[in-house]
Design a protein around this motif. Structure first.
Motif, PDB file in Angstrom:
ATOM      1  N   VAL A  12      -4.692   9.463  -0.840  1.00 26.43           N
ATOM      2  CA  VAL A  12      -4.876   8.768   0.422  1.00 26.43           C
ATOM      3  C   VAL A  12      -3.574   8.782   1.204  1.00 26.43           C
ATOM      4  O   VAL A  12      -2.506   8.969   0.644  1.00 26.43           O
ATOM      5  CB  VAL A  12      -5.311   7.301   0.171  1.00 26.43           C
ATOM      6  CG1 VAL A  12      -6.672   7.255  -0.479  1.00 26.43           C
ATOM      7  CG2 VAL A  12      -4.294   6.577  -0.676  1.00 26.43           C
ATOM      8  N   PRO A  13      -3.643   8.578   2.533  1.00 29.01           N
ATOM      9  CA  PRO A  13      -2.394   8.515   3.302  1.00 29.01           C
ATOM     10  C   PRO A  13      -1.518   7.375   2.798  1.00 29.01           C
ATOM     11  O   PRO A  13      -2.006   6.327   2.408  1.00 29.01           O
ATOM     12  CB  PRO A  13      -2.873   8.217   4.722  1.00 29.01           C
ATOM     13  CG  PRO A  13      -4.314   8.595   4.749  1.00 29.01           C
ATOM     14  CD  PRO A  13      -4.825   8.428   3.348  1.00 29.01           C
ATOM     15  N   MET A  14      -0.239   7.610   2.797  1.00 32.18           N
ATOM     16  CA  MET A  14       0.684   6.625   2.251  1.00 32.18           C
ATOM     17  C   MET A  14       1.305   5.786   3.364  1.00 32.18           C
ATOM     18  O   MET A  14       1.563   6.257   4.446  1.00 32.18           O
ATOM     19  CB  MET A  14       1.805   7.332   1.489  1.00 32.18           C
ATOM     20  CG  MET A  14       1.314   8.144   0.314  1.00 32.18           C
ATOM     21  SD  MET A  14       0.459   7.176  -0.904  1.00 32.18           S
ATOM     22  CE  MET A  14       1.804   6.205  -1.486  1.00 32.18           C
ATOM     23  N   LEU A  99       3.186   1.988  -1.712  1.00 33.62           N
ATOM     24  CA  LEU A  99       1.770   1.794  -1.980  1.00 33.62           C
ATOM     25  C   LEU A  99       0.969   1.811  -0.679  1.00 33.62           C
ATOM     26  O   LEU A  99       1.398   1.236   0.320  1.00 33.62           O
ATOM     27  CB  LEU A  99       1.568   0.460  -2.697  1.00 33.62           C
ATOM     28  CG  LEU A  99       2.306   0.315  -4.024  1.00 33.62           C
ATOM     29  CD1 LEU A  99       2.173  -1.106  -4.546  1.00 33.62           C
ATOM     30  CD2 LEU A  99       1.787   1.309  -5.031  1.00 33.62           C
ATOM     31  N   PRO A 100      -0.209   2.441  -0.685  1.00 37.68           N
ATOM     32  CA  PRO A 100      -1.034   2.462   0.519  1.00 37.68           C
ATOM     33  C   PRO A 100      -1.649   1.081   0.781  1.00 37.68           C
ATOM     34  O   PRO A 100      -1.777   0.260  -0.135  1.00 37.68           O
ATOM     35  CB  PRO A 100      -2.112   3.490   0.202  1.00 37.68           C
ATOM     36  CG  PRO A 100      -2.203   3.504  -1.274  1.00 37.68           C
ATOM     37  CD  PRO A 100      -0.821   3.180  -1.784  1.00 37.68           C
ATOM     38  N   LYS A 101      -2.024   0.855   2.008  1.00 37.63           N
ATOM     39  CA  LYS A 101      -2.691  -0.391   2.379  1.00 37.63           C
ATOM     40  C   LYS A 101      -3.996  -0.504   1.586  1.00 37.63           C
ATOM     41  O   LYS A 101      -4.687   0.481   1.376  1.00 37.63           O
ATOM     42  CB  LYS A 101      -2.982  -0.369   3.881  1.00 37.63           C
ATOM     43  CG  LYS A 101      -3.519  -1.651   4.411  1.00 37.63           C
ATOM     44  CD  LYS A 101      -3.656  -1.585   5.915  1.00 37.63           C
ATOM     45  CE  LYS A 101      -4.160  -2.899   6.448  1.00 37.63           C
ATOM     46  NZ  LYS A 101      -4.305  -2.863   7.900  1.00 37.63           N
ATOM     47  N   ASN A 102      -4.301  -1.690   1.121  1.00 36.51           N
ATOM     48  CA  ASN A 102      -5.521  -1.961   0.339  1.00 36.51           C
ATOM     49  C   ASN A 102      -5.622  -1.124  -0.935  1.00 36.51           C
ATOM     50  O   ASN A 102      -6.710  -0.779  -1.374  1.00 36.51           O
ATOM     51  CB  ASN A 102      -6.770  -1.754   1.207  1.00 36.51           C
ATOM     52  CG  ASN A 102      -6.823  -2.716   2.362  1.00 36.51           C
ATOM     53  OD1 ASN A 102      -6.498  -3.899   2.218  1.00 36.51           O
ATOM     54  ND2 ASN A 102      -7.207  -2.234   3.533  1.00 36.51           N
ATOM     55  N   TRP A 103      -4.502  -0.854  -1.559  1.00 37.94           N
ATOM     56  CA  TRP A 103      -4.488   0.007  -2.741  1.00 37.94           C
ATOM     57  C   TRP A 103      -5.297  -0.549  -3.904  1.00 37.94           C
ATOM     58  O   TRP A 103      -5.824   0.195  -4.708  1.00 37.94           O
ATOM     59  CB  TRP A 103      -3.047   0.304  -3.179  1.00 37.94           C
ATOM     60  CG  TRP A 103      -2.273  -0.888  -3.657  1.00 37.94           C
ATOM     61  CD1 TRP A 103      -1.524  -1.730  -2.887  1.00 37.94           C
ATOM     62  CD2 TRP A 103      -2.159  -1.366  -4.997  1.00 37.94           C
ATOM     63  NE1 TRP A 103      -0.946  -2.710  -3.668  1.00 37.94           N
ATOM     64  CE2 TRP A 103      -1.330  -2.502  -4.971  1.00 37.94           C
ATOM     65  CE3 TRP A 103      -2.675  -0.942  -6.213  1.00 37.94           C
ATOM     66  CZ2 TRP A 103      -0.998  -3.218  -6.111  1.00 37.94           C
ATOM     67  CZ3 TRP A 103      -2.335  -1.662  -7.349  1.00 37.94           C
ATOM     68  CH2 TRP A 103      -1.516  -2.778  -7.289  1.00 37.94           C
ATOM     69  N   ARG A 104      -5.444  -1.854  -3.979  1.00 39.96           N
ATOM     70  CA  ARG A 104      -6.181  -2.469  -5.095  1.00 39.96           C
ATOM     71  C   ARG A 104      -7.681  -2.151  -5.047  1.00 39.96           C
ATOM     72  O   ARG A 104      -8.389  -2.349  -6.016  1.00 39.96           O
ATOM     73  CB  ARG A 104      -5.986  -3.982  -5.092  1.00 39.96           C
ATOM     74  CG  ARG A 104      -4.572  -4.405  -5.436  1.00 39.96           C
ATOM     75  CD  ARG A 104      -4.398  -5.914  -5.283  1.00 39.96           C
ATOM     76  NE  ARG A 104      -3.047  -6.315  -5.495  1.00 39.96           N
ATOM     77  CZ  ARG A 104      -2.132  -6.430  -4.528  1.00 39.96           C
ATOM     78  NH1 ARG A 104      -2.446  -6.151  -3.279  1.00 39.96           N
ATOM     79  NH2 ARG A 104      -0.897  -6.815  -4.817  1.00 39.96           N
TER      80      ARG A 104
END
Length: 136
Positions: A12-14, A99-104
């Motif tokens: 995913v975009p970082m 970490l990307p946004k909303n990584w969880r």
């Protein structure tokens, strides 16, 4: 290695970390000649208990800032050790991504060792001694 390539292709975009820049301490993954892991990036997320890990394949001494793209990317994973699942958090070509946004909320895939190799296994085995942090 195939799962690592899939992880790269599905990345995913970082986005940058909301935390101050951490130093890098690249170490050889136990039992793997070409894989390095960043010991300073290795953390346990306070909120979920997931381990964040970044690895790269390269020669001894490991990747550093401005790691040439031709050497292969630095791959970032979140590990759910209890379920033996991992999350693809993207690629980093310069050693400065976070970490990307909303990584969880990323999909969890089977077999930590297949993706993160022996560095992932080592991270799970030493989870209790890793730094716990509030991650973005």
């Amino acid at each position: 290695m195939k799962k690592r390539l899939v992880a790269c292709l599905l990345s995913v975009p970082m986005l940058g970390l909301a935390l101050p820049a951490v130093s890098e301490s690249w170490k050889p993954a136990p039992g793997e000649a070409k894989t390095q892991y960043d010991a300073d990036f290795l953390r346990v997320d306070d909120q979920t208990g997931l381990i964040v890990l970044r690895i790269a394949e390269g020669k001894g001494g490991g990747p550093y800032r401005s790691w040439p793209a031709g050497k292969g990317p630095i791959m970032i994973f979140a590990l759910d050790c209890a379920a033996d699942k991992w999350m693809d958090l993207g690629m980093d070509f310069a050693g400065d991504k976070g970490l990307p946004k909303n990584w969880r909320k990323e999909a969890k895939l089977d077999d930590i060792s297949g993706a993160a190799g022996k560095a992932g296994k080592m991270a799970c085995e030493t989870k209790d001694s890793l730094v716990k942090a509030t991650l973005p």
